[in-house]
Write a protein that holds these residues in place. Structure first.
Motif, mmCIF file in Angstrom:
data_model
loop_
_atom_site.group_PDB
_atom_site.id
_atom_site.type_symbol
_atom_site.label_atom_id
_atom_site.label_comp_id
_atom_site.label_asym_id
_atom_site.label_seq_id
_atom_site.Cartn_x
_atom_site.Cartn_y
_atom_site.Cartn_z
ATOM 1 N N ARG A 1 9.821 -3.367 -1.673
ATOM 2 C CA ARG A 1 10.206 -2.631 -2.875
ATOM 3 C C ARG A 1 11.334 -3.332 -3.614
ATOM 4 O O ARG A 1 11.326 -3.451 -4.831
ATOM 5 C CB ARG A 1 10.616 -1.210 -2.481
ATOM 6 N N GLU B 1 1.555 -2.475 -2.941
ATOM 7 C CA GLU B 1 2.169 -1.164 -2.694
ATOM 8 C C GLU B 1 1.161 -0.170 -2.145
ATOM 9 O O GLU B 1 1.442 0.575 -1.217
ATOM 10 C CB GLU B 1 2.805 -0.659 -3.994
ATOM 11 N N GLY C 1 8.483 -2.387 4.187
ATOM 12 C CA GLY C 1 8.228 -1.655 2.955
ATOM 13 C C GLY C 1 9.439 -1.625 2.041
ATOM 14 O O GLY C 1 9.339 -1.799 0.826
#
Lengths: 457, 165, 152
Positions: free
Chosen positions: A189, A289, A185
C-alpha cells in the motif's frame, strides 16, 4: 546500400557522384545514447527524412537457448531472469509454467495469486522504465528521475519477497521460492501510494504538454492490420485498437479471478502507446490489490507429481515468509555442524527422501545422506517430464512471451525456445520510421521498448 | 474453434499432405509434408473459419540426439499460429532432412517471417527458398557454424574480429 | 627535495583532487547492469554527489569508460573502438561480473572478461552489483584518479 567505398562517398567521387543532391547514409551505431539497448540502425536520409532504414541486432546474444539445454530444468531460471531484465519475474514464471504444462501438473491456488502479484509489480517496473527513458530522450529529465524513484519503491518490495532487486530467480518449476513476507500488504500500500503520486505528477508534466504531444502524436504509427501482419502483440497492438491481451483472452494463473480493464488506444502512434502504458500501470496496481485480498492461505509449492508440499514442511523461516528481523539475527556458526536443526528437520519435514534435501549433518556425516543429497541435486529433483513439447504463452510487458519447451524424457530440457515479444516491433521499426524525420526515430524507438536481453537472447 | 476441429479442417483441405496430427497437453499439432507447407500456411491464414492472421513464432528443433529419432529427419521447423479474431492456436511442423535442409519461405504471407527465418538460418543452418535477404541475424558474418545444432559445443571459441566499418 | 618538487607534487595533488571530483563517464550500457547503473545515477543512490553525475555520450568528451553489461563478440570491436577514441587520461571500470570475467555465460558468444580487450582499472563484481557496490567501486576509482593519471 551504396556500392562505393567510404572514401569515395566522403570525397564525392565514384559511381553516383553526379551533381545535385545525394542521399546521406547515417549509421546510428550500436553505442548510441538514445538507443535503449545496443542496436544498429543504418538509415539512408534525404535531408532530414528517412528514406530507407536497416536494423541490425544481435549485439547482446548470450546463447540463452543453448545454455538452458545444459542443466536440469530449474537451472534455466537464472537465465530467464536476464531475458527481459526489467520485468524478470514474468519470464521466470512463464518458463516454470511451460515446464509445468509439460509435466501435466497444476500449482496451488496461493502460488497462482503470488505469481499474479509479482508479475504485475514487475510489469509496473517495466513500464516505468520504458516511459521514463523515452521521456528523458525527449528532454523531460525530471520524469525519468521521478519514475526511477517510484521504481526504487517497487524494487524494495521485490527485494523483500525475493531477496534481490533485479535478477531474482524467484520462480521454480512447481511453485515459487518462498512465501510472501508478513506485512506485505502494508508495504504494498505504501509503495503504491508513492507510485500513484508519481504517475499523477507525470501526467501533469507531460500528457498535455505541447512539446511532448508534438513529438509523439502521429509519429511512428502502425495500423492494426500491419501490426498483426508483423506479429506485434502487447501494448503496441493495443495502442492500435486491437483488444488482444493474453491475460484476458486465454487467462492463466489467477487472472480470471481479478478484474481489470484492457487499455486500448486508437491510432497506434507513439502517444497512444504512452497512454496505454500509463493506463496499464494503474490496472496492474488494481490487480495486485485485489489479489492480495482474495489470496487464500495454504501451500505454495508442489512437487514434480503435483502433490502439495505443506507450508510447515519448510524449515527455513524465510521460505515461510517470516522475514522480519532475519537480518538482525546473530549468526553462530558451529564448526562441527551440530545445531543445524536436525531435530527440527525430522519433526517438520516431509518424510519423502526423493523430494527433500536431507539435513546437513546427515549429508556430511553419512554415506546414505551424501548419496541422497547428490542424487537430488545432480538429478534435478526428479523433474523428468515425459517426452513431448509444450508452448505456454504469458502476457509479458511488451507482448506475448511464449516459452516452447521440448523434452526427451530426461532431466535436462532438450530445447527451450523463448518467443521474444519485442522482436516483431523491432523488425517492423524500418516500416515505422520510413518517411519520418531523423528526430522521430528517437521517440519511436523508445516506445517500442526494445530490451536487448529478450531480443537477442 | 476447437483444436481437433482445426486439425480436421486442415486434413480436409490438404489430404495426404498432413502426415500426422496429435494433441499433447492441450496443444494441437499437425505435421505437414515439406511440399505442402506453404499451401497449409496460406490456407490457415486466408480461410475464414481458421483465420490465423498472426504468426506467433517460427523456430526449429534439432533432433540429432533425441531418443527414437536418430535415423529420422534431423530438423523440425515449427510454426506457432494464432488467430486474433477466433482466439485459437495451432502448431504446424515440417520435418527437414539434414542433407536437403531447405523449406519454402513464409515471407510472402507474413512480413515477420523475414527475421524469424533469418534467425533459424543463423542458429540451425536451414535455408528458406524465396527469402529476399537470408543473412545472419544474431551473430556476425565471420562466425563459422550454426550454434544451436546439437553437434556444436557450447564453449567453442571463435577468433576475435577486429574493428571495421 | 627542493622547492620545485614541492610545488610539482602539490600541483599533482590538486590536479588529482580536481579530476576525481569531475568524472565525465561514458556509460557503455548493454544489459541488465544498465538498470542498476540507472538506479545508482538517479535520486535514491545519487552518484552526482561524487561529481560523477553527468554522463557524456561521446567518447571524445569522456574520461571514464563504464562498461556496463555483457560484452558479446559482436560488440567487442565497437568497445575497442570506443576505448581508442577516448583521450588520455582515461580510466575503465568493469561494471558487473559479465565484464569482469564473462559471468555465468561461458559460451561461444560472450567475451570472457573485457580485460582481454582493453585495460581495466576497477572491477565491480555482482550480477548486477547493488548500488552500494557501485559507489564503493567509484570511490576506489577516485582514489586511483587522485593518485595520478595512467602512463602506459
Amino acid at each position: 546500400m551504396a556500392e562505393r567505398t567510404g572514401r569515395e562517398l566522403f570525397l564525392g567521387q565514384g559511381p553516383g557522384a553526379e551533381a545535385g543532391s545525394q542521399n546521406l547514409f547515417v549509421n546510428m551505431g550500436p553505442a548510441h545514447p538514445a538507443m535503449h539497448g545496443i542496436i544498429r540502425i543504418f538509415a539512408e536520409l534525404d535531408g532530414e527524412t528517412v528514406v530507407k532504414a536497416d536494423v541490425e541486432i544481435g549485439y547482446l546474444h548470450r546463447a540463452f537457448e543453448k545454455d538452458c539445454e545444459a542443466g536440469p530444468y530449474n537451472n534455466a531460471i537464472p537465465y530467464t531472469d536476464r531475458l527481459n531484465y526489467v520485468s524478470p519475474l514474468i519470464n521466470n514464471f512463464a518458463y516454470a509454467s511451460a515446464v509445468e504444462k509439460l509435466l501435466g501438473i497444476d500449482v496451488t491456488e496461493r502460488c497462482k495469486y503470488i505469481r499474479v502479484i509479482m508479475s504485475e509489480i514487475s510489469r509496473i517496473c517495466d513500464h516505468l522504465t520504458c516511459v521514463g527513458a523515452s521521456a528523458m530522450e525527449l528532454g523531460a529529465f525530471t520524469v525519468f528521475l521521478y519514475m526511477i524513484k517510484a521504481r526504487e519503491f517497487l524494487w524494495e518490495l521485490v527485494e523483500d519477497v525475493t531477496g534481490a532487486r533485479l535478477t531474482i530467480s524467484y520462480g521454480r518449476v512447481g511453485g515459487v521460492k518462498a512465501d510472501l513476507p508478513d506485512a506485505f500488504g502494508i508495504k504494498v500500500r505504501k509503495a503504491f501510494a508513492e507510485t500513484r503520486q508519481v504517475l499523477s505528477e507525470v501526467h501533469t508534466l507531460i500528457t498535455g504538454n505541447r512539446i511532448f504531444m508534438d513529438r509523439m502524436v502521429g509519429v511512428g504509427a502502425l495500423s492494426a492490420q500491419d501490426s498483426i501482419a508483423w506479429g506485434i502483440t502487447g501494448p503496441l497492438l493495443r495502442a492500435a485498437g486491437v483488444p488482444f491481451d493474453v491475460r484476458r483472452v486465454q487467462p492463466y494463473w489467477a487472472y480470471d479471478r481479478v478484474d481489470f480493464e484492457v487499455v486500448l488506444g486508437k491510432n497506434g502512434d507513439n502517444f497512444d502507446r504512452y497512454l496505454v502504458r500509463m493506463g496499464e500501470m494503474e490496472q496492474s496496481m488494481r490487480m495486485v490489490e485485489q489479489a492480495l485480498e482474495r489470496m487464500p492461505a495454504g501451500a505454495i509449492n508442489v512437487d514434480f507429481e503435483g502433490r502439495e508440499i505443506p507450508v510447515d514442511a519448510y524449515v527455513d523461516r524465510g521460505k515461510q515468509g517470516k522475514t522480519e528481523g532475519l537480518l538482525l539475527l546473530p549468526i553462530a556458526l558451529s564448526p562441527n555442524l551440530q545445531g543445524q536443526g536436525r531435530d527440527a528437520q525430522s519433526r517438520v519435514n516431509v518424510h519423502d527422501k526423493t523430494v527433500v534435501l536431507p539435513p546437513k549433518e546427515t549429508a556430511y556425516g553419512s554415506i546414505e545422506g551424501l548419496m541422497n543429497h547428490f542424487m537430488l541435486v545432480m538429478d534435478g529433483y526428479g523433474i523428468r517430464p515425459p517426452a513431448g513439447e509444450a508452448y505456454f504463452a504469458a502476457e509479458g510487458a511488451n507482448g506475448e512471451l511464449g516459452f516452447y519447451v521440448v523434452s526427451d524424457g530426461g532431466d535436462r530440457p532438450y530445447r527451450v525456445r523463448c518467443r521474444p515479444p519485442c522482436l516483431p516491433p523491432v523488425a517492423a521499426l524500418p516500416r515505422m520510421i520510413e518517411g519520418q524525420m531523423v528526430a522521430d526515430i528517437i521517440p519511436t524507438f523508445g516506445s517500442v521498448n526494445m530490451i536487448g536481453g529478450e531480443l537477442d537472447r | 474453434m476447437d483444436g481437433s476441429a482445426i486439425l480436421a479442417r486442415l486434413r480436409g483441405r490438404l489430404g495426404a499432405r498432413v502426415l500426422d496430427t496429435h494433441e499433447h497437453r492441450g496443444d494441437h499439432t499437425a505435421i505437414i509434408a515439406p511440399e505442402g507447407i506453404l499451401d497449409a500456411l496460406r490456407f490457415c491464414r486466408d480461410d475464414a473459419e481458421l483465420g490465423f492472421d498472426l504468426l506467433m513464432d517460427l523456430t526449429a528443433v534439432d533432433y540429432l540426439r533425441y531418443p527414437g529419432r536418430e535415423d529420422g529427419p534431423r530438423f523440425d521447423v515449427v510454426y506457432h499460429l494464432y488467430s486474433v479474431g477466433h482466439n485459437h492456436r495451432v502448431r504446424l511442423k515440417v520435418q527437414v532432412e539434414q542433407d536437403a535442409a531447405t523449406v519454402p519461405s513464409a515471407t510472402s504471407l507474413w512480413p515477420i517471417a523475414n527475421w524469424l527465418e533469418r534467425e533459424v538460418w543463423d542458429m540451425f543452418g536451414i535455408r528458406f527458398d524465396g527469402h529476399p535477404d537470408l543473412r545472419r541475424l544474431l551473430l556476425y558474418e565471420e562466425f563459422v557454424g550454426h550454434p544451436l545444432r546439437k553437434d556444436y559445443p557450447i564453449d567453442r571459441r571463435q577468433p576475435l574480429i577486429g574493428p571495421h566499418v | 627535495m627542493g622547492v620545485g618538487t614541492f610545488f610539482t607534487s602539490k600541483l599533482d595533488e590538486a590536479l588529482g583532487w580536481a579530476r576525481k571530483f569531475s568524472i565525465f563517464q561514458y556509460p557503455f550500457v548493454t544489459a541488465c547492469c544498465g538498470m542498476e547503473y540507472m538506479a545508482t545515477a538517479c535520486s535514491h543512490y545519487d552518484v552526482d554527489r561524487f561529481g560523477a553525475g553527468l554522463p557524456r555520450f561521446s567518447p571524445r568528451q569522456a574520461d571514464v569508460l563504464f562498461v556496463v553489461g555483457t560484452i558479446s563478440h559482436k560488440i567487442a570491436p565497437v568497445l575497442r573502438r570506443i576505448y581508442d577514441q577516448m583521450c588520455e587520461p582515461k580510466w575503465v571500470v568493469a561494471f558487473g561480473v559479465c565484464t569482469c570475467t564473462g559471468g555465468f555465460y561461458n559460451n561461444y558468444a560472450t567475451v570472457q572478461g573485457i580485460d582481454t580487450i582493453i585495460p581495466v582499472d576497477v572491477y565491480i563484481p555482482g550480477c548486477p552489483p547493488r548500488p552500494e557496490s557501485v559507489i564503493d567501486g567509484l570511490m576506489k576509482l577516485q582514489d586511483k584518479i587522485a593518485a595520478g593519471a595512467q602512463r602506459y
